[in-house]
Design a protein around this motif. Sequence first.
Motif, PDB file in Angstrom:
ATOM      1  N   LEU A  47       0.831  -1.205   0.000  1.00 11.79           N
ATOM      2  CA  LEU A  47       0.000   0.000   0.000  1.00 11.79           C
ATOM      3  C   LEU A  47       0.868   1.259   0.000  1.00 11.79           C
ATOM      4  O   LEU A  47       0.562   2.231  -0.692  1.00 11.79           O
ATOM      5  CB  LEU A  47      -0.924   0.008   1.221  1.00 11.79           C
ATOM      6  N   THR A  48       1.949   1.224   0.772  1.00  7.47           N
ATOM      7  CA  THR A  48       2.843   2.386   0.845  1.00  7.47           C
ATOM      8  C   THR A  48       3.417   2.736  -0.523  1.00  7.47           C
ATOM      9  O   THR A  48       3.671   3.903  -0.826  1.00  7.47           O
ATOM     10  CB  THR A  48       3.981   2.107   1.845  1.00  7.47           C
ATOM     11  N   SER A  49       3.587   1.721  -1.369  1.00  7.91           N
ATOM     12  CA  SER A  49       4.151   1.948  -2.706  1.00  7.91           C
ATOM     13  C   SER A  49       3.134   2.490  -3.701  1.00  7.91           C
ATOM     14  O   SER A  49       3.494   2.869  -4.821  1.00  7.91           O
ATOM     15  CB  SER A  49       4.723   0.636  -3.255  1.00  7.91           C
ATOM     16  N   ARG A  50       1.862   2.538  -3.321  1.00  9.86           N
ATOM     17  CA  ARG A  50       0.816   3.020  -4.227  1.00  9.86           C
ATOM     18  C   ARG A  50       0.646   4.536  -4.090  1.00  9.86           C
ATOM     19  O   ARG A  50       0.845   5.100  -3.016  1.00  9.86           O
ATOM     20  CB  ARG A  50      -0.529   2.362  -3.910  1.00  9.86           C
ATOM     21  N   PRO A  51       0.245   5.209  -5.174  1.00 12.74           N
ATOM     22  CA  PRO A  51       0.029   6.659  -5.101  1.00 12.74           C
ATOM     23  C   PRO A  51      -1.185   7.022  -4.239  1.00 12.74           C
ATOM     24  O   PRO A  51      -2.052   6.180  -3.984  1.00 12.74           O
ATOM     25  CB  PRO A  51      -0.234   7.048  -6.567  1.00 12.74           C
ATOM     26  N   ASP A  52      -1.247   8.268  -3.820  1.00 10.59           N
ATOM     27  CA  ASP A  52      -2.427   8.768  -3.109  1.00 10.59           C
ATOM     28  C   ASP A  52      -3.668   8.647  -4.002  1.00 10.59           C
ATOM     29  O   ASP A  52      -3.579   8.753  -5.237  1.00 10.59           O
ATOM     30  CB  ASP A  52      -2.247  10.245  -2.730  1.00 10.59           C
ATOM     31  N   VAL A  53      -4.815   8.445  -3.335  1.00 14.32           N
ATOM     32  CA  VAL A  53      -6.144   8.416  -3.980  1.00 14.32           C
ATOM     33  C   VAL A  53      -6.134   7.722  -5.353  1.00 14.32           C
ATOM     34  O   VAL A  53      -6.587   8.277  -6.344  1.00 14.32           O
ATOM     35  CB  VAL A  53      -6.763   9.837  -4.080  1.00 14.32           C
ATOM     36  N   CYS A  54      -5.626   6.505  -5.368  1.00  8.38           N
ATOM     37  CA  CYS A  54      -5.512   5.773  -6.635  1.00  8.38           C
ATOM     38  C   CYS A  54      -6.504   4.627  -6.766  1.00  8.38           C
ATOM     39  O   CYS A  54      -6.641   4.042  -7.842  1.00  8.38           O
ATOM     40  CB  CYS A  54      -4.095   5.218  -6.795  1.00  8.38           C
ATOM     41  N   ALA A  55      -7.185   4.265  -5.669  1.00 13.03           N
ATOM     42  CA  ALA A  55      -8.003   3.049  -5.678  1.00 13.03           C
ATOM     43  C   ALA A  55      -9.467   3.351  -5.374  1.00 13.03           C
ATOM     44  O   ALA A  55      -9.797   4.264  -4.607  1.00 13.03           O
ATOM     45  CB  ALA A  55      -7.461   2.052  -4.664  1.00 13.03           C
ATOM     46  N   ALA A  91      -9.483 -10.322   2.157  1.00 18.12           N
ATOM     47  CA  ALA A  91     -10.286 -11.477   2.541  1.00 18.12           C
ATOM     48  C   ALA A  91      -9.486 -12.390   3.468  1.00 18.12           C
ATOM     49  O   ALA A  91      -8.520 -13.019   3.037  1.00 18.12           O
ATOM     50  CB  ALA A  91     -10.732 -12.242   1.296  1.00 18.12           C
ATOM     51  N   ASP A  92      -9.869 -12.437   4.733  1.00 18.71           N
ATOM     52  CA  ASP A  92      -9.226 -13.313   5.723  1.00 18.71           C
ATOM     53  C   ASP A  92      -7.718 -13.118   5.806  1.00 18.71           C
ATOM     54  O   ASP A  92      -6.963 -14.084   5.971  1.00 18.71           O
ATOM     55  CB  ASP A  92      -9.548 -14.786   5.419  1.00 18.71           C
ATOM     56  N   VAL A  93      -7.287 -11.878   5.701  1.00 21.04           N
ATOM     57  CA  VAL A  93      -5.861 -11.561   5.763  1.00 21.04           C
ATOM     58  C   VAL A  93      -5.473 -11.028   7.138  1.00 21.04           C
ATOM     59  O   VAL A  93      -4.396 -11.319   7.656  1.00 21.04           O
ATOM     60  CB  VAL A  93      -5.492 -10.515   4.682  1.00 21.04           C
ATOM     61  N   PHE A  94      -6.368 -10.272   7.753  1.00 20.02           N
ATOM     62  CA  PHE A  94      -6.038  -9.632   9.018  1.00 20.02           C
ATOM     63  C   PHE A  94      -5.994 -10.620  10.186  1.00 20.02           C
ATOM     64  O   PHE A  94      -5.633 -10.228  11.296  1.00 20.02           O
ATOM     65  CB  PHE A  94      -7.010  -8.489   9.303  1.00 20.02           C
ATOM     66  N   VAL A  95      -6.325 -11.890   9.938  1.00 17.94           N
ATOM     67  CA  VAL A  95      -6.122 -12.909  10.974  1.00 17.94           C
ATOM     68  C   VAL A  95      -4.638 -13.170  11.198  1.00 17.94           C
ATOM     69  O   VAL A  95      -4.255 -13.836  12.158  1.00 17.94           O
ATOM     70  CB  VAL A  95      -6.851 -14.226  10.623  1.00 17.94           C
ATOM     71  N   TYR A  96      -3.783 -12.633  10.313  1.00 23.46           N
ATOM     72  CA  TYR A  96      -2.326 -12.802  10.446  1.00 23.46           C
ATOM     73  C   TYR A  96      -1.627 -11.507  10.858  1.00 23.46           C
ATOM     74  O   TYR A  96      -0.403 -11.449  10.864  1.00 23.46           O
ATOM     75  CB  TYR A  96      -1.737 -13.320   9.128  1.00 23.46           C
ATOM     76  N   LEU A  97      -2.405 -10.495  11.209  1.00 22.83           N
ATOM     77  CA  LEU A  97      -1.842  -9.214  11.655  1.00 22.83           C
ATOM     78  C   LEU A  97      -2.492  -8.814  12.978  1.00 22.83           C
ATOM     79  O   LEU A  97      -3.717  -8.907  13.129  1.00 22.83           O
ATOM     80  CB  LEU A  97      -2.113  -8.116  10.621  1.00 22.83           C
ATOM     81  N   GLY A  98      -1.685  -8.357  13.908  1.00 23.37           N
ATOM     82  CA  GLY A  98      -2.224  -7.904  15.181  1.00 23.37           C
ATOM     83  C   GLY A  98      -2.681  -6.463  15.111  1.00 23.37           C
ATOM     84  O   GLY A  98      -3.865  -6.162  15.045  1.00 23.37           O
ATOM     85  N   GLU A  99      -1.728  -5.540  15.078  1.00 22.33           N
ATOM     86  CA  GLU A  99      -2.038  -4.115  14.972  1.00 22.33           C
ATOM     87  C   GLU A  99      -2.376  -3.768  13.527  1.00 22.33           C
ATOM     88  O   GLU A  99      -1.576  -4.012  12.620  1.00 22.33           O
ATOM     89  CB  GLU A  99      -0.854  -3.279  15.461  1.00 22.33           C
ATOM     90  N   LEU A 100      -3.557  -3.216  13.301  1.00 24.61           N
ATOM     91  CA  LEU A 100      -4.011  -2.915  11.944  1.00 24.61           C
ATOM     92  C   LEU A 100      -3.961  -1.427  11.608  1.00 24.61           C
ATOM     93  O   LEU A 100      -4.229  -1.054  10.465  1.00 24.61           O
ATOM     94  CB  LEU A 100      -5.452  -3.414  11.748  1.00 24.61           C
ATOM     95  N   ALA A 134      -4.465   3.087   7.891  1.00 27.53           N
ATOM     96  CA  ALA A 134      -4.049   4.439   7.490  1.00 27.53           C
ATOM     97  C   ALA A 134      -3.649   4.460   6.018  1.00 27.53           C
ATOM     98  O   ALA A 134      -3.998   5.404   5.276  1.00 27.53           O
ATOM     99  CB  ALA A 134      -2.888   4.913   8.363  1.00 27.53           C
ATOM    100  N   GLN A 135      -2.937   3.437   5.565  1.00 22.69           N
ATOM    101  CA  GLN A 135      -2.537   3.379   4.155  1.00 22.69           C
ATOM    102  C   GLN A 135      -3.729   3.144   3.242  1.00 22.69           C
ATOM    103  O   GLN A 135      -3.793   3.692   2.132  1.00 22.69           O
ATOM    104  CB  GLN A 135      -1.487   2.282   3.959  1.00 22.69           C
ATOM    105  N   CYS A 136      -4.684   2.343   3.698  1.00 20.72           N
ATOM    106  CA  CYS A 136      -5.909   2.144   2.903  1.00 20.72           C
ATOM    107  C   CYS A 136      -6.639   3.471   2.714  1.00 20.72           C
ATOM    108  O   CYS A 136      -7.083   3.799   1.606  1.00 20.72           O
ATOM    109  CB  CYS A 136      -6.837   1.139   3.589  1.00 20.72           C
ATOM    110  N   ALA A 137      -6.755   4.233   3.790  1.00 20.47           N
ATOM    111  CA  ALA A 137      -7.421   5.538   3.700  1.00 20.47           C
ATOM    112  C   ALA A 137      -6.692   6.467   2.745  1.00 20.47           C
ATOM    113  O   ALA A 137      -7.314   7.220   1.985  1.00 20.47           O
ATOM    114  CB  ALA A 137      -7.511   6.161   5.089  1.00 20.47           C
TER     115      ALA A 137
END
Length: 319
Positions: A215-223, A229-238, A243-246
């Motif tokens: 996400l950090t490598s993507r430009p601002d307001v590009c998406a 899908a079932d990815v955040f089960v492998y991440l604790g702090e989101l 912030a990058q999604c926003a």
Amino acid sequence: MIEKGSTAHSASSGDPTLDRRYAWAEAALKDGDAAACVEILDQTLAQAYHFTAAWHLYGLAQEALGHKEEAATAWRQCLTLDPNDHFGARLDLARIGAMAAEDATSENFSGTLFDAYAERFDSHLTQALHYTAPALLKAAMARLCDNAGRPFRFDTVLDLGCGTGLMGEAVRTEAGFLAGCDLSPRMIERARAKTRADGEPLYDKLAVAGLTAFLTSRPDVCADLVVAADVFVYLGELAPAFAQCARVLKRGGLFAFTVQSHDGEGVVVGVDRRFAHAEGWLRRRLKEAGLTPIAIDPASTRQDRDVPVPGLLVVAQKG
């Protein structure tokens, strides 16, 4: 499941005799004799203090005996020997309450785990675990778009932790440009091999990368849509990912994801070594990132031993 390489994070001590002892200890624990496992490993580690796999197994055996402090000490030694945590020691520490769950993410462990899983991933998920996250996410987004009077169409879609491409297959017809990322090179190989009905590649872009780095490598307001899908089960702090999604989402863009959940507060690591996030915690993190939840619904996306795993399906919008 364990990446081969230097003895710092491999399943070998470098000594065939000690490796055989490790195998005996592993068999003892599997047979329910944790005390025998500890006894064998005490001798093994006395001769091979650098043997990371043995320290990890030692922790599991101590835990089985009810010795949580000894287990935590063993897993901390794993991290000292292998700071990149190919054995998931952080997850085990969080699971027994010896580390904050938000701090327990282990990308190297997840990447090597899924490299080994890639060949049978699709069939195991859909047949054995009755995995439904892509279908549930697509149905929820279609319903929300219909209710809002907006077309169910997204010019640019980012698929985080895309795996072999199951989510990409679900949204391909609604996506103009579809990009995916995953930590596992073998998962990406499987996704790259998939095609659309016209023979064109399923994904327009694929990257071997952690989702926050991608996400950090993507430009601002590009998406127009970010999906996980079932990815955040492998991440604790989101918070960093949110912030990058926003940042990358256009105004009105959607962020759709699933998580495992629990009835308590905050984030926990379950016995399955997956993270579970409480609804209140997710709402706070989304608000902090400037994202507004438009749907947070109970949803089980897979089964564990034929029992539905509690979860949430979330769709948020960039204001």
